[in-house]
Motif scaffolding. Structure first.
Motif, PDB file in Angstrom:
ATOM      1  N   ARG A 170       9.927   0.056   4.368  1.00  0.00           N
ATOM      2  CA  ARG A 170       9.106   1.385   4.682  1.00  0.00           C
ATOM      3  C   ARG A 170       9.367   1.570   6.270  1.00  0.00           C
ATOM      4  O   ARG A 170       9.385   0.625   7.023  1.00  0.00           O
ATOM      5  CB  ARG A 170       7.566   0.807   4.637  1.00  0.00           C
ATOM      6  CG  ARG A 170       6.821   2.132   5.135  1.00  0.00           C
ATOM      7  CD  ARG A 170       5.344   2.069   4.622  1.00  0.00           C
ATOM      8  NE  ARG A 170       5.199   2.012   3.128  1.00  0.00           N
ATOM      9  CZ  ARG A 170       4.254   1.441   2.489  1.00  0.00           C
ATOM     10  NH1 ARG A 170       3.218   1.043   2.972  1.00  0.00           N
ATOM     11  NH2 ARG A 170       4.185   1.522   1.060  1.00  0.00           N
ATOM     12  N   ARG A 229       8.540   3.044   9.388  1.00  0.00           N
ATOM     13  CA  ARG A 229       7.174   3.044  10.130  1.00  0.00           C
ATOM     14  C   ARG A 229       7.365   3.364  11.653  1.00  0.00           C
ATOM     15  O   ARG A 229       8.408   3.404  12.105  1.00  0.00           O
ATOM     16  CB  ARG A 229       6.477   1.773  10.108  1.00  0.00           C
ATOM     17  CG  ARG A 229       6.406   1.216   9.034  1.00  0.00           C
ATOM     18  CD  ARG A 229       5.672  -0.383   9.052  1.00  0.00           C
ATOM     19  NE  ARG A 229       6.009  -1.289   7.913  1.00  0.00           N
ATOM     20  CZ  ARG A 229       4.834  -1.560   6.948  1.00  0.00           C
ATOM     21  NH1 ARG A 229       3.636  -0.876   7.055  1.00  0.00           N
ATOM     22  NH2 ARG A 229       5.202  -2.185   5.847  1.00  0.00           N
ATOM     23  N   GLU A 280       5.275   8.029   7.266  1.00  0.00           N
ATOM     24  CA  GLU A 280       5.961   7.047   6.828  1.00  0.00           C
ATOM     25  C   GLU A 280       6.740   7.211   5.468  1.00  0.00           C
ATOM     26  O   GLU A 280       6.415   8.029   4.901  1.00  0.00           O
ATOM     27  CB  GLU A 280       5.198   5.564   6.599  1.00  0.00           C
ATOM     28  CG  GLU A 280       4.633   5.314   7.704  1.00  0.00           C
ATOM     29  CD  GLU A 280       3.793   3.952   7.666  1.00  0.00           C
ATOM     30  OE1 GLU A 280       3.199   3.492   8.727  1.00  0.00           O
ATOM     31  OE2 GLU A 280       3.122   3.701   6.355  1.00  0.00           O
ATOM     32  N   TYR A 281       7.795   6.494   5.023  1.00  0.00           N
ATOM     33  CA  TYR A 281       8.186   6.811   3.763  1.00  0.00           C
ATOM     34  C   TYR A 281       8.967   5.510   3.201  1.00  0.00           C
ATOM     35  O   TYR A 281       9.430   4.705   4.207  1.00  0.00           O
ATOM     36  CB  TYR A 281       9.105   7.822   3.644  1.00  0.00           C
ATOM     37  CG  TYR A 281      10.488   7.695   4.405  1.00  0.00           C
ATOM     38  CD1 TYR A 281      10.786   8.060   5.762  1.00  0.00           C
ATOM     39  CD2 TYR A 281      11.710   7.116   3.674  1.00  0.00           C
ATOM     40  CE1 TYR A 281      11.813   7.720   6.426  1.00  0.00           C
ATOM     41  CE2 TYR A 281      13.043   6.954   4.356  1.00  0.00           C
ATOM     42  CZ  TYR A 281      12.931   7.183   5.744  1.00  0.00           C
ATOM     43  OH  TYR A 281      14.220   7.048   6.285  1.00  0.00           O
ATOM     44  N   ASP A 310       0.708  -1.139  -0.112  1.00  0.00           N
ATOM     45  CA  ASP A 310       0.051   0.036   0.185  1.00  0.00           C
ATOM     46  C   ASP A 310       0.854   1.268  -0.066  1.00  0.00           C
ATOM     47  O   ASP A 310       2.131   1.330   0.060  1.00  0.00           O
ATOM     48  CB  ASP A 310      -1.091  -0.001   0.983  1.00  0.00           C
ATOM     49  CG  ASP A 310      -0.209  -0.367   2.334  1.00  0.00           C
ATOM     50  OD1 ASP A 310       0.816  -0.695   2.405  1.00  0.00           O
ATOM     51  OD2 ASP A 310      -0.721  -0.165   3.597  1.00  0.00           O
ATOM     52  N   GLU A 311       0.155   2.570  -0.006  1.00  0.00           N
ATOM     53  CA  GLU A 311       1.001   3.673  -0.051  1.00  0.00           C
ATOM     54  C   GLU A 311       1.400   3.888   1.507  1.00  0.00           C
ATOM     55  O   GLU A 311       0.783   3.611   2.384  1.00  0.00           O
ATOM     56  CB  GLU A 311       0.020   4.850  -0.419  1.00  0.00           C
ATOM     57  CG  GLU A 311      -0.250   4.722  -1.993  1.00  0.00           C
ATOM     58  CD  GLU A 311       0.880   4.934  -2.833  1.00  0.00           C
ATOM     59  OE1 GLU A 311       1.814   5.807  -2.592  1.00  0.00           O
ATOM     60  OE2 GLU A 311       1.072   4.392  -3.750  1.00  0.00           O
ATOM     61  N   PRO A 312       2.535   4.551   1.700  1.00  0.00           N
ATOM     62  CA  PRO A 312       3.224   5.056   2.682  1.00  0.00           C
ATOM     63  C   PRO A 312       2.020   6.143   3.672  1.00  0.00           C
ATOM     64  O   PRO A 312       1.604   6.930   3.066  1.00  0.00           O
ATOM     65  CB  PRO A 312       4.571   5.749   2.717  1.00  0.00           C
ATOM     66  CG  PRO A 312       4.514   5.955   1.224  1.00  0.00           C
ATOM     67  CD  PRO A 312       3.529   5.106   0.351  1.00  0.00           C
ATOM     68  N   GLY A 313       2.053   6.157   4.920  1.00  0.00           N
ATOM     69  CA  GLY A 313       1.284   6.892   5.537  1.00  0.00           C
ATOM     70  C   GLY A 313       1.890   8.294   5.895  1.00  0.00           C
ATOM     71  O   GLY A 313       2.923   8.433   5.227  1.00  0.00           O
ATOM     72  N   ARG A 314       1.142   9.028   6.475  1.00  0.00           N
ATOM     73  CA  ARG A 314       1.791  10.361   6.630  1.00  0.00           C
ATOM     74  C   ARG A 314       3.299  10.548   7.150  1.00  0.00           C
ATOM     75  O   ARG A 314       3.938  11.429   6.717  1.00  0.00           O
ATOM     76  CB  ARG A 314       0.548  11.475   7.587  1.00  0.00           C
ATOM     77  CG  ARG A 314       0.894  12.735   7.243  1.00  0.00           C
ATOM     78  CD  ARG A 314      -0.241  13.529   8.024  1.00  0.00           C
ATOM     79  NE  ARG A 314      -0.347  13.481   9.395  1.00  0.00           N
ATOM     80  CZ  ARG A 314       0.261  13.919  10.339  1.00  0.00           C
ATOM     81  NH1 ARG A 314       1.114  15.235   9.831  1.00  0.00           N
ATOM     82  NH2 ARG A 314       0.336  13.881  11.555  1.00  0.00           N
TER      83      ARG A 314
END
Lengths: 275, 96
Positions: free
Chosen positions: A152, A154, A135-136, A129-133
């Motif tokens: 990722r 997290r 996260e990268y 999925d796409e990384p969260g705010r």
């Protein structure tokens, strides 16, 4: 008579080599060696140990940055917390009695020994999925396989809180902080172990510098001891890093646990013995 | 994910700072073995100062290298640098 600086030099080579072989850094070994074996004041031992941490970290970082193993973005994010912790630890250490510091050091030695016996590593999760705010995604090339490993970052918030403690421990006890940073990045953040260890090394120099200036201003850095310790840890770390692939890790871990427990007992005895 | 920012200057600065400091500390160590403690202390103090300044110099070059590719990380590098200056300030104010 054998010169104290020469003995410190030999102790630093052993500590740096052993620390590099096990990936725990030289500080965990050099402080007890200097205090328990050579009878040097614990504040002075911690201060010169921090200098050794800076020397080893900055040299290794140059290589890790060039090879692309160290994640500079991650390291900088956590550095804010470790440096604040380092300033706090370095400042508070000035007001703490040598006996209390010795006891704290013994507790940390036992904790690291226990952690080494039950070491846990996390596999990198697949990125679907796409990384969260906060996260990268990032990647590196694993040299043993030539594979492009994506991961990722997290849990930056909780990791920052733990990094604060790692920085404080580093400033307080003269240890690198890698014993806290590496499991935090690997287990809590899901960072591959190679990136976690190299990024931690990248962070140690600035963290140690933040607290070392405080020891320096209090006159606790013995200039005549700094030379043999920094050069010795530096040489030991380089030799240890070269030997690390040839020496069986299991045997080393057992040896470390034994030595750490002996040093912890030595630090406790020193804390309770009359001055 | 593949846009790798430059690292060359930071790597050079870190290597040069540590190498110079280690060299001076090594010479100071040899002088101390020959009981030339005055010269050894002076040389060691200079070396320690260089060593303490090396991570800060690395952060400054990190800011320069990252400011275009990763502006947020560059700002964080500046923040860490500011913290190191704060530590130095605390050290100077609480000097023994």
């Amino acid at each position: 008579m054998i010169n104290l600086e020469l003995l410190a030099f030999v102790a630093a080579i052993l500590a740096g080599g052993f620390g590099a072989l096990l990936g725990v850094g030289g500080g965990l070994m050099i402080v007890p060696l200097l205090t328990v074996v050579l009878g040097i004041d614990v504040h002075v031992a911690i201060a010169v140990s921090l200098l050794g941490v800076i020397a080893v970290s900055t040299t290794a970082s140059a290589s890790y940055l060039t090879s692309g193993f160290a994640d500079r973005r991650l390291g900088l994010s956590l550095l804010v917390a470790t440096v604040i912790g380092g300033i706090f630890g370095g400042f508070v250490a000035g007001f703490i009695d040598a006996r209390v510091l010795s006891i704290l050091f013994a507790v940390v030695l036992v904790a690291v020994a226990v952690q080494m016996l039950r070491s846990r590593r996390t596999q990198v999760a697949e990125l679907i999925d796409e990384p969260g705010r906060l996260e990268y995604d990032w990647s590196y090339v694993e040299p043993s396989t030539g594979e492009h490993v994506a991961y990722r970052a997290r849990n930056l918030g909780p990791a920052t809180a733990v990094s604060l403690v790692a920085g404080a421990l580093s400033g307080l006890l003269g240890i690198g902080g890698g014993v806290v940073n590496v499991p935090t990045m690997n287990v809590l953040m899901g960072i591959p172990i190679r990136v976690a260890t190299t990024t931690s090394t990248y962070m140690l120099g600035a963290t140690a510098a933040a607290s070392a200036v405080l020891y320096f201003s209090r006159g606790q850095i013995d200039p005549l001891l700094a030379g043999p310790v920094v050069v010795g840890v530096f040489i030991g770390a380089r030799v240890g890093a070269r030997l690390s692939h040839r020496v069986p890790r299991q045997a080393l871990s057992v040896m470390f646990v034994a030595v750490a427990l002996v040093f912890a007992a030595g630090m406790l005895l020193r804390a309770w013995s009359p001055t | 994910m593949t846009d790798r920012p430059q690292v060359a200057w930071t790597a050079r600065i870190l290597t040069a700072g540590t190498a110079l400091s280690a060299l001076l500390l090594g010479v100071a160590f040899v002088l101390s073995v020959f009981d030339l403690d005055g010269q050894a202390t002076l040389l060691s103090t200079i070396a320690v100062t260089i060593l303490l300044a090396t991570p800060a110099a690395g952060l400054l070059s990190t800011f320069v290298e990252l400011r275009r590719a990763q502006p947020t990380a560059a700002v964080i590098a500046l923040a860490v640098l500011a913290l190191l200056f704060a530590a130095t300030l605390v050290a100077l104010l609480t000097r023994a």
